[in-house]
Design a protein around this motif. Structure first.
Motif, mmCIF file in Angstrom:
data_model
loop_
_atom_site.group_PDB
_atom_site.id
_atom_site.type_symbol
_atom_site.label_atom_id
_atom_site.label_comp_id
_atom_site.label_asym_id
_atom_site.label_seq_id
_atom_site.Cartn_x
_atom_site.Cartn_y
_atom_site.Cartn_z
ATOM 1 N N GLY A 12 0.795 -1.124 -0.145
ATOM 2 C CA GLY A 12 0.027 -0.085 -0.025
ATOM 3 C C GLY A 12 0.767 1.267 -0.065
ATOM 4 O O GLY A 12 2.061 1.203 0.536
ATOM 5 N N ARG A 13 0.509 2.147 -0.508
ATOM 6 C CA ARG A 13 1.212 3.681 -0.614
ATOM 7 C C ARG A 13 0.389 4.489 0.182
ATOM 8 O O ARG A 13 -0.710 4.463 0.161
ATOM 9 C CB ARG A 13 1.111 4.179 -2.072
ATOM 10 N N LYS A 14 1.049 5.573 0.810
ATOM 11 C CA LYS A 14 0.452 6.467 1.774
ATOM 12 C C LYS A 14 0.653 7.720 0.950
ATOM 13 O O LYS A 14 1.573 8.160 0.122
ATOM 14 C CB LYS A 14 1.491 6.605 2.870
ATOM 15 N N ILE A 15 -0.274 8.553 1.402
ATOM 16 C CA ILE A 15 -0.260 10.069 0.876
ATOM 17 C C ILE A 15 -0.383 10.759 1.849
ATOM 18 O O ILE A 15 -0.757 10.365 3.227
ATOM 19 C CB ILE A 15 -1.559 10.417 -0.107
ATOM 20 N N HIS A 16 -0.013 12.150 1.964
ATOM 21 C CA HIS A 16 -0.336 13.088 3.111
ATOM 22 C C HIS A 16 -0.850 14.274 2.528
ATOM 23 O O HIS A 16 -0.372 14.870 1.485
ATOM 24 C CB HIS A 16 1.311 13.524 3.570
ATOM 25 N N ILE A 17 -2.030 14.716 3.108
ATOM 26 C CA ILE A 17 -2.603 16.049 2.719
ATOM 27 C C ILE A 17 -2.949 16.783 3.935
ATOM 28 O O ILE A 17 -2.635 16.590 4.992
ATOM 29 C CB ILE A 17 -3.998 15.605 2.085
ATOM 30 N N THR A 18 -2.825 18.314 3.426
ATOM 31 C CA THR A 18 -3.151 19.274 4.395
ATOM 32 C C THR A 18 -4.493 19.745 4.103
ATOM 33 O O THR A 18 -4.741 20.146 3.109
ATOM 34 C CB THR A 18 -2.022 20.328 4.145
ATOM 35 N N LEU A 19 -5.404 19.905 5.325
ATOM 36 C CA LEU A 19 -6.725 20.500 5.049
ATOM 37 C C LEU A 19 -6.895 21.695 6.023
ATOM 38 O O LEU A 19 -6.187 21.570 7.135
ATOM 39 C CB LEU A 19 -7.600 19.263 5.549
ATOM 40 N N PRO A 20 -7.739 22.555 5.485
ATOM 41 C CA PRO A 20 -7.898 23.627 6.631
ATOM 42 C C PRO A 20 -8.629 23.037 7.761
ATOM 43 O O PRO A 20 -9.364 22.055 7.970
ATOM 44 C CB PRO A 20 -9.047 24.489 6.039
ATOM 45 N N GLU A 21 -8.406 23.645 9.024
ATOM 46 C CA GLU A 21 -9.031 22.850 10.239
ATOM 47 C C GLU A 21 -10.485 22.822 10.255
ATOM 48 O O GLU A 21 -11.079 21.765 10.801
ATOM 49 C CB GLU A 21 -8.754 24.098 11.620
ATOM 50 N N SER A 22 -11.078 23.679 9.782
ATOM 51 C CA SER A 22 -12.549 23.624 9.395
ATOM 52 C C SER A 22 -13.183 22.446 8.477
ATOM 53 O O SER A 22 -14.148 21.615 8.945
ATOM 54 C CB SER A 22 -13.272 24.801 9.061
ATOM 55 N N VAL A 23 -12.248 21.768 7.638
ATOM 56 C CA VAL A 23 -12.564 20.860 6.788
ATOM 57 C C VAL A 23 -12.286 19.758 7.646
ATOM 58 O O VAL A 23 -13.282 18.738 7.451
ATOM 59 C CB VAL A 23 -11.799 21.004 5.490
ATOM 60 N N HIS A 24 -11.180 19.606 8.160
ATOM 61 C CA HIS A 24 -10.850 18.438 9.009
ATOM 62 C C HIS A 24 -11.878 18.081 9.965
ATOM 63 O O HIS A 24 -12.080 17.062 10.397
ATOM 64 C CB HIS A 24 -9.387 18.730 9.470
ATOM 65 N N GLN A 25 -12.263 19.098 10.528
ATOM 66 C CA GLN A 25 -13.105 18.896 11.857
ATOM 67 C C GLN A 25 -14.575 18.593 11.195
ATOM 68 O O GLN A 25 -14.969 17.492 11.743
ATOM 69 C CB GLN A 25 -13.476 20.190 12.495
ATOM 70 N N ARG A 26 -14.937 18.914 10.184
ATOM 71 C CA ARG A 26 -16.372 18.519 9.573
ATOM 72 C C ARG A 26 -16.178 16.861 9.028
ATOM 73 O O ARG A 26 -17.022 15.931 9.026
ATOM 74 C CB ARG A 26 -16.792 19.252 8.344
#
Length: 66
Positions: A12-26
């Motif tokens: 399996g491969r991994k990815i790393h993403i950055t989300l705005p805090e509000s998007v991550h919370q939802r």
């Protein structure tokens, strides 16, 4: 919508993403309501988005599922 637990093998491969805090919370709330991990939910969404993309192996175009 029925989402299966992610089947991740040793390759399996991994990815790393950055989300705005509000998007991550939802996203956390959405996954909790659906009784899913964020991993399973995001894996499902990505799999659905690329399911019709052909992959070339050994000179032959094949359809990759999952």
């Amino acid at each position: 919508m029925k989402i299966e637990k992610a089947q991740i093998d040793s390759r399996g491969r991994k990815i790393h993403i950055t989300l705005p805090e509000s998007v991550h919370q939802r996203l956390r709330i959405k996954c909790a309501l659906e009784d899913l991990t964020i991993q399973d939910y995001v894996s499902f969404l990505i799999s659905e988005a690329v399911q019709d993309i052909a992959v070339v192996e050994n000179g032959k175009a094949i359809r990759k599922d999952g």
